[in-house]
Design an enzyme around this catalytic site. Structure first.
Site, PDB file in Angstrom:
ATOM      1  N   CYS A 136      -6.707   5.588  18.357  1.00 27.39           N
ATOM      2  CA  CYS A 136      -6.051   4.151  18.052  1.00 27.39           C
ATOM      3  C   CYS A 136      -5.072   3.737  19.094  1.00 27.39           C
ATOM      4  O   CYS A 136      -3.761   4.427  18.832  1.00 27.39           O
ATOM      5  CB  CYS A 136      -5.541   4.273  16.433  1.00 27.39           C
ATOM      6  SG  CYS A 136      -4.926   2.404  16.106  1.00 27.39           S
ATOM      7  N   CYS A 139      -2.161   1.812  17.161  1.00 27.09           N
ATOM      8  CA  CYS A 139      -1.205   2.652  16.249  1.00 27.09           C
ATOM      9  C   CYS A 139      -0.588   3.457  17.284  1.00 27.09           C
ATOM     10  O   CYS A 139       0.820   3.454  17.082  1.00 27.09           O
ATOM     11  CB  CYS A 139      -1.914   3.739  15.514  1.00 27.09           C
ATOM     12  SG  CYS A 139      -3.386   3.044  14.640  1.00 27.09           S
ATOM     13  N   ASP A 140      -0.866   4.359  18.386  1.00 26.50           N
ATOM     14  CA  ASP A 140      -0.160   5.271  19.019  1.00 26.50           C
ATOM     15  C   ASP A 140       0.472   4.940  20.582  1.00 26.50           C
ATOM     16  O   ASP A 140       1.050   5.566  21.122  1.00 26.50           O
ATOM     17  CB  ASP A 140      -1.037   6.530  19.048  1.00 26.50           C
ATOM     18  CG  ASP A 140      -1.178   6.877  17.477  1.00 26.50           C
ATOM     19  OD1 ASP A 140      -0.261   6.825  16.776  1.00 26.50           O
ATOM     20  OD2 ASP A 140      -2.339   7.414  17.470  1.00 26.50           O
TER      21      ASP A 140
END
Ligand code: NAP
Length: 314
Positions: A136, A139-140
């Site tokens: 992701c 997300c990261d």
């Protein structure tokens, strides 16, 4: 512990599930929706959604899902966080077991989506999560500011992840096992022409380096045309090679195909082999897999549910 008999239980809160909830709630069926470990589904991990009709400037994935949730709530959908462990679809009403609780339902709409597929190469599992391997970018991605990263895959997801990562990373290697991207032309053109993205064509991932240090230090790849191996000096690896359907607890009760996707009955996209049990979205669709088609299937499943209940009560 048993509950009263629900008219309809929707499982999953992605585009398909929330659309099914909106329609069944507006039909006064008082739906209960079960949300699992990823409320809002895959779109909550996407950045900008540019192809959902009605948003000429695009829409943030999280915001789109939040709006669908508010819309479902507005018409009386009840939400419950639970994980379905097993089902009994041989009985009437249908039984859904979560822990020590059994939910009874006249009809069920399964909209459990799909989960990221992994490559299975050495080091991937050991370094998954906060250690450098992830699925992701939204997300990261911000953890890899001014670092070199690799994205594995050749579809729209890989192109989208790579483009998103250019906001943070100093360089993005897009590693694909073939010589051209499978992604749509617009996404492929954007990725291949981006100055921060280096295409690594005809290359299969071999191993994730850095297990001993407990954090990613490189991605070893093998060129399938020359058989040469090389190591990309990356700190982050984003796996974007498609998805597997989340049909686990239902696969013995409902027909699935060879790849594990729900197999709808002939002549319907959403009816299963069990009367009153419907499917919608990525758990039943390996062809289109779009937010809008998932929403469309959720709508179809809701209308079929409404008609089936009316027939039973006629
Ligand atoms: P996908 O289209 O199935 O692409 C998966 C890619 O991963 C393929 O290029 C495949 O290679 C590669 N791959 C599969 N297994 C591999 C392995 N073990 N090792 C290395 N590479 C492997 O999946 P997706 O990109 O997640 O897209 C899924 C669907 O969602 C598509 O319909 C896509 O259009 C849609 N989508 C749309 C958007 C958008 O419009 N903004 C964004 C994301 C996704 P091969 O090409 O050799 O098969």
């Amino acid at each position: 512990m048993s509950s009263p008999i629900e008219n309809v239980v929707v499982i999953g809160t992605g585009c398909a599930g929330l659309t099914a909830a909106i329609y069944t709630a507006r039909a006064n069926l008082n739906p209960l929706i079960i949300e699992g470990t990823q409320p809002g589904g895959q779109l909550t991990t996407t950045s900008e959604v540019e192809n959902f009709p009605g948003f000429p400037e695009g829409v943030d994935g999280f915001m789109l899902m939040d709006n669908l949730r508010k819309q479902a709530t507005r018409f009386g959908t009840r939400f419950e966080q639970a994980r379905i462990d097993s089902v009994d679809f041989t009985s009437t009403p249908r039984k859904l077991v979560c822990g020590d609780r059994t939910i009874l339902a006249k009809t069920v709409i399964i909209a459990t989506g799909a989960s990221p597929r992994m490559t299975g190469i050495p080091g991937e599992k050991e370094l998954f999560g906060g250690k450098g391997v992830t699925t992701c970018a939204t997300c990261d991605g911000a953890f890899y500011r001014n670092m070199e990263v690799a994205v594995i895959g050749g579809g729209d997801s890989a192109a989208e992840e790579a483009l998103f990562l250019t906001r943070f990373a100093s360089k993005v290697y897009l590693v694909h096992r073939r010589g051209e991207l499978r992604a749509s032309k617009i996404m492929a053109d954007r990725a291949t022409s981006h100055e921060k993205i280096e295409m690594v064509w005809n290359s299969v991932p071999v191993s994730v380096e850095g297990v001993e240090e407990d954090s990613v230090s490189g991605l070893k790849v093998k060129n399938s045309q020359t058989n040469e191996e090389s190591t990309l000096p990356v700190k982050g690896i984003f796996v974007a090679i498609g998805h597997l359907p989340n049909t686990g607890p239902f696969a013995e009760a409902v027909d699935v195909d060879d790849e594990g996707y729900f197999k709808p009955s002939v002549g319907s996209q959403v009816q299963t082999n069990i009367p009153g049990v419907y499917v919608a979205g990525d758990c039943a669709d390996h062809v289109y897999r779009q937010a809008i088609t998932a929403a469309g299937m959720g709508c179809q499943a809701a209308i079929e549910t409404e008609r089936w209940l009316a027939e039973q009560e006629a």
